[in-house]
Write a protein that holds these residues in place. Structure first.
Motif, mmCIF file in Angstrom:
data_model
loop_
_atom_site.group_PDB
_atom_site.id
_atom_site.type_symbol
_atom_site.label_atom_id
_atom_site.label_comp_id
_atom_site.label_asym_id
_atom_site.label_seq_id
_atom_site.Cartn_x
_atom_site.Cartn_y
_atom_site.Cartn_z
ATOM 1 N N ASN A 1 0.810 -1.227 0.000
ATOM 2 C CA ASN A 1 0.000 0.000 0.000
ATOM 3 C C ASN A 1 0.840 1.273 0.000
ATOM 4 O OD1 ASN A 1 -2.435 -1.436 0.042
ATOM 5 N ND2 ASN A 1 -2.372 -1.630 2.275
ATOM 6 N N ILE A 2 2.152 1.128 0.034
ATOM 7 C CA ILE A 2 3.047 2.284 -0.023
ATOM 8 C C ILE A 2 3.576 2.416 -1.451
ATOM 9 C CG2 ILE A 2 5.165 3.329 0.846
ATOM 10 C CD1 ILE A 2 2.986 3.129 2.953
ATOM 11 N N ALA A 3 3.335 3.559 -2.063
ATOM 12 C CA ALA A 3 3.813 3.808 -3.429
ATOM 13 C C ALA A 3 5.279 4.236 -3.393
ATOM 14 C CB ALA A 3 2.972 4.885 -4.094
ATOM 15 N N ILE A 4 6.059 3.738 -4.339
ATOM 16 C CA ILE A 4 7.478 4.073 -4.431
ATOM 17 C C ILE A 4 7.737 4.789 -5.750
ATOM 18 C CG2 ILE A 4 9.831 3.182 -4.494
ATOM 19 C CD1 ILE A 4 8.902 0.789 -2.889
ATOM 20 N N GLU A 5 8.287 5.980 -5.642
ATOM 21 C CA GLU A 5 8.646 6.783 -6.820
ATOM 22 C C GLU A 5 10.161 6.978 -6.831
ATOM 23 O OE1 GLU A 5 8.165 11.429 -8.371
ATOM 24 O OE2 GLU A 5 7.153 10.724 -6.542
ATOM 25 N N MET A 6 10.787 6.721 -7.964
ATOM 26 C CA MET A 6 12.230 6.882 -8.061
ATOM 27 C C MET A 6 12.556 8.352 -8.347
ATOM 28 S SD MET A 6 14.873 4.950 -7.646
ATOM 29 C CE MET A 6 14.190 3.316 -7.902
ATOM 30 N N LEU A 7 13.296 8.979 -7.429
ATOM 31 C CA LEU A 7 13.696 10.376 -7.603
ATOM 32 C C LEU A 7 14.996 10.504 -8.371
ATOM 33 C CD1 LEU A 7 12.943 11.704 -4.006
ATOM 34 C CD2 LEU A 7 11.487 11.860 -6.040
ATOM 35 N N HIS A 8 15.941 9.629 -8.083
ATOM 36 C CA HIS A 8 17.226 9.621 -8.794
ATOM 37 C C HIS A 8 17.754 8.199 -8.776
ATOM 38 C CE1 HIS A 8 20.935 11.347 -10.454
ATOM 39 N NE2 HIS A 8 21.553 10.459 -9.705
ATOM 40 N N HIS A 9 18.154 7.737 -9.941
ATOM 41 C CA HIS A 9 18.640 6.365 -10.060
ATOM 42 C C HIS A 9 19.936 6.354 -10.840
ATOM 43 C CE1 HIS A 9 19.064 2.560 -12.339
ATOM 44 N NE2 HIS A 9 18.694 2.013 -11.202
ATOM 45 N N ASP A 10 20.905 5.591 -10.375
ATOM 46 C CA ASP A 10 22.145 5.419 -11.123
ATOM 47 C C ASP A 10 22.720 4.051 -10.816
ATOM 48 O OD1 ASP A 10 24.142 6.099 -12.935
ATOM 49 O OD2 ASP A 10 24.392 8.103 -12.072
ATOM 50 N N LYS A 11 23.482 3.555 -11.764
ATOM 51 C CA LYS A 11 23.951 2.179 -11.725
ATOM 52 C C LYS A 11 25.058 1.958 -10.707
ATOM 53 C CE LYS A 11 27.085 3.349 -15.481
ATOM 54 N NZ LYS A 11 27.360 3.217 -16.909
ATOM 55 N N ALA A 12 25.262 0.696 -10.382
ATOM 56 C CA ALA A 12 26.428 0.273 -9.619
ATOM 57 C C ALA A 12 27.571 -0.012 -10.592
ATOM 58 C CB ALA A 12 26.103 -0.982 -8.815
ATOM 59 N N LEU A 13 28.810 0.097 -10.098
ATOM 60 C CA LEU A 13 29.977 -0.135 -10.937
ATOM 61 C C LEU A 13 30.900 -1.145 -10.274
ATOM 62 C CD1 LEU A 13 31.025 3.514 -11.932
ATOM 63 C CD2 LEU A 13 29.733 1.892 -13.320
ATOM 64 N N GLU A 14 31.613 -1.908 -11.103
ATOM 65 C CA GLU A 14 32.646 -2.795 -10.574
ATOM 66 C C GLU A 14 33.636 -3.125 -11.682
ATOM 67 O OE1 GLU A 14 32.914 -6.418 -7.417
ATOM 68 O OE2 GLU A 14 31.358 -6.617 -8.963
ATOM 69 N N THR A 15 34.926 -3.015 -11.366
ATOM 70 C CA THR A 15 35.977 -3.445 -12.272
ATOM 71 C C THR A 15 36.961 -4.308 -11.493
ATOM 72 O OG1 THR A 15 37.578 -2.718 -13.955
ATOM 73 C CG2 THR A 15 37.492 -1.436 -11.901
ATOM 74 N N THR A 16 37.908 -4.884 -12.191
ATOM 75 C CA THR A 16 38.855 -5.792 -11.534
ATOM 76 C C THR A 16 40.074 -5.025 -11.030
ATOM 77 O OG1 THR A 16 39.764 -6.279 -13.732
ATOM 78 C CG2 THR A 16 38.137 -7.814 -12.837
#
Length: 442
Positions: free
Chosen positions: A340-355
């Protein structure tokens, strides 16, 4: 100009200058409130551009909106066939309230061997180190082994929309040929069991800044209200704030913990990773957050009058997810707060990973060892995020490498967005020496 000289070159001029550069930058109040109400970064950008122009570099100030300014320049390297290295640093800072600080946050004062002020570690110290090294190079005619692109950018503290994201979307040509990048929150020392580890950032969590909304029946505050939006929201926020997401072991954190286990001579207990992390002292808060997803409620809003039950209530949540675990994170958040709680994305950005390998990493490790023979470089995951999220879209392999040698008892992670932010002068000068060696050999 001269070919790249011995990596052990004299850096005394840069070490002397970095202190004043850092103080000057702190005194420019480039505060980012995240809502467009701050002064912007124009004054800081003009300062940086002037310091680079003084030594003969052609700079560009690029504005994404009035006052939201970034600076970009390119230094030609000895081998143009090699991929270029991007060094990026943000020139905005989070707000600071003087009555909470021991020393004024925008005075850049020196006390107890440290430069104090907002941005001293996040990240005007690194901006100053880069400026100091490059200014000495340009005065002496030093040529880097490959092209170096410098970007001093706006808006990192609010997600980079007016800074790195704008540059990548509208001025990608400025970064042509860049294959690797370095920036903040990496290469700093932490002392564990009497040993100095230097944490090099090879991964960072993704960002999910969300607004939670609860709806209910509006009415008079004096009446019974079984469908109260404020109550529903508070219950959901309390559940989310108390929820502990499960441990998820990424490649970077496995490598980090293997190093810690070797250091302590212990066998890691997969059922009690928190006990191992607890031995990292003040850094446990940041490192511990890289073993699991997190969601911290940060803001609440509801209602407009004491005797009116509002029809809706809102909360803002800072969510961070590990590389490879975004979908699981979002599903779990919804499950915890309830359908019953609505979720709105305000800011989204990816995760990063390198070796943690390759010539660039080898140069980082070698430059640290040259200045601190006891150094032990290890990869780690940043619990927050940087502008690397945007620049990686251009195909760059991104690292956090802003070297600092720190006192064992300094709460470094607590300085980020905290009060009494400060950087040791000798640590800053150590960073200049390491950065100079690294850039001559990378």
């Amino acid at each position: 100009m001269n070919a790249t000289p011995d990596p052990g070159a004299d850096t005394s001029a840069a070490q002397a200058e970095v202190v004043g550069l850092c103080q000057d930058l702190i005194r420019i109040e480039s505060v980012n409130f995240g809502d467009g109400s701050g002064p912007g970064e124009r004054a800081a950008a003009e300062y940086v551009a002037e310091k680079l122009s003084e030594v003969g570099l052609d700079t560009e100030i690029l504005e994404s909106a009035p006052g939201r300014a970034s600076v970009v320049t390119r230094i030609a390297g000895a081998d143009p066939s090699r991929g270029a290295l991007l060094i990026h640093g943000h020139i905005d800072v989070v707000p600071a309230f003087p009555d909470q600080w021991t020393l004024p946050p925008f005075a850049g004062q020196i006390a107890d061997g440290c430069i104090w002020g907002r941005g001293a570690v996040d990240m005007k110290d690194t901006d100053a180190m880069v400026l100091a090294v490059i200014r000495q190079w340009m005065r002496e005619g030093t040529v880097p082994p490959r092209d170096i692109v410098l970007a001093f950018v706006a808006d990192e503290e609010a997600g980079g929309t007016y800074g790195a994201r704008y540059l990548v979307d509208n001025h990608a040509d400025k970064f042509e040929g860049c294959t690797e990048a370095i920036s903040e929150v990496g290469g700093f020392s932490l002392t564990v069991a009497g040993k100095r580890l230097y944490a090099i950032e090879t991964a960072q969590k993704g960002m999910a800044w969300m607004r939670l909304t609860a709806h209910g029946r509006a009415g008079h505050g004096s009446m019974i209200a079984e469908d109260n939006a404020v109550t529903a929201l508070c219950e959901a926020v309390a559940r989310l704030g108390a929820h502990q997401f499960p441990i998820r072991m990424t490649k970077t954190m496995q490598a980090f913990l293997d190093e810690i286990a070797d250091l302590f001579g212990i066998t890691l207990d997969p059922d009690d990773m928190d006990a191992t992390i607890a031995q990292l002292g003040s850094m446990a808060r940041m490192i511990g957050a890289t073993l699991r997803n997190t969601a911290n409620p940060t803001m609440l809003t509801a209602g407009y009058k004491t005797n009116v039950i509002p029809g809706e209530a809102h909360a803002v949540v800072d969510g961070r997810f590990l590389p490879g675990y975004e979908e699981e994170f979002l599903e779990q958040v919804q499950e915890v707060v309830g359908e019953n709680i609505a979720i709105e994305m305000l800011h989204h950005d990816k995760a990063l990973e390198t070796t943690f390998d390759g010539a660039l990493v080898d140069a980082m490790v070698a430059s640290l060892l040259a200045e601190d023979p006891e150094a032990r470089a290890i990869p780690y995951t940043l619990s927050g995020g940087t502008d690397a999220k945007s620049f990686s879209d251009l195909g760059m392999r991104c690292f956090g490498f802003a070297p600092l040698r720190l006192p064992a008892d300094l709460d470094f992670s607590g300085m980020f967005h905290g009060v009494d932010e400060r950087v040791p002068i000798d640590g800053l000068q150590f960073g200049v020496r390491v950065l100079d060696r690294f850039l001559r050999t990378c």
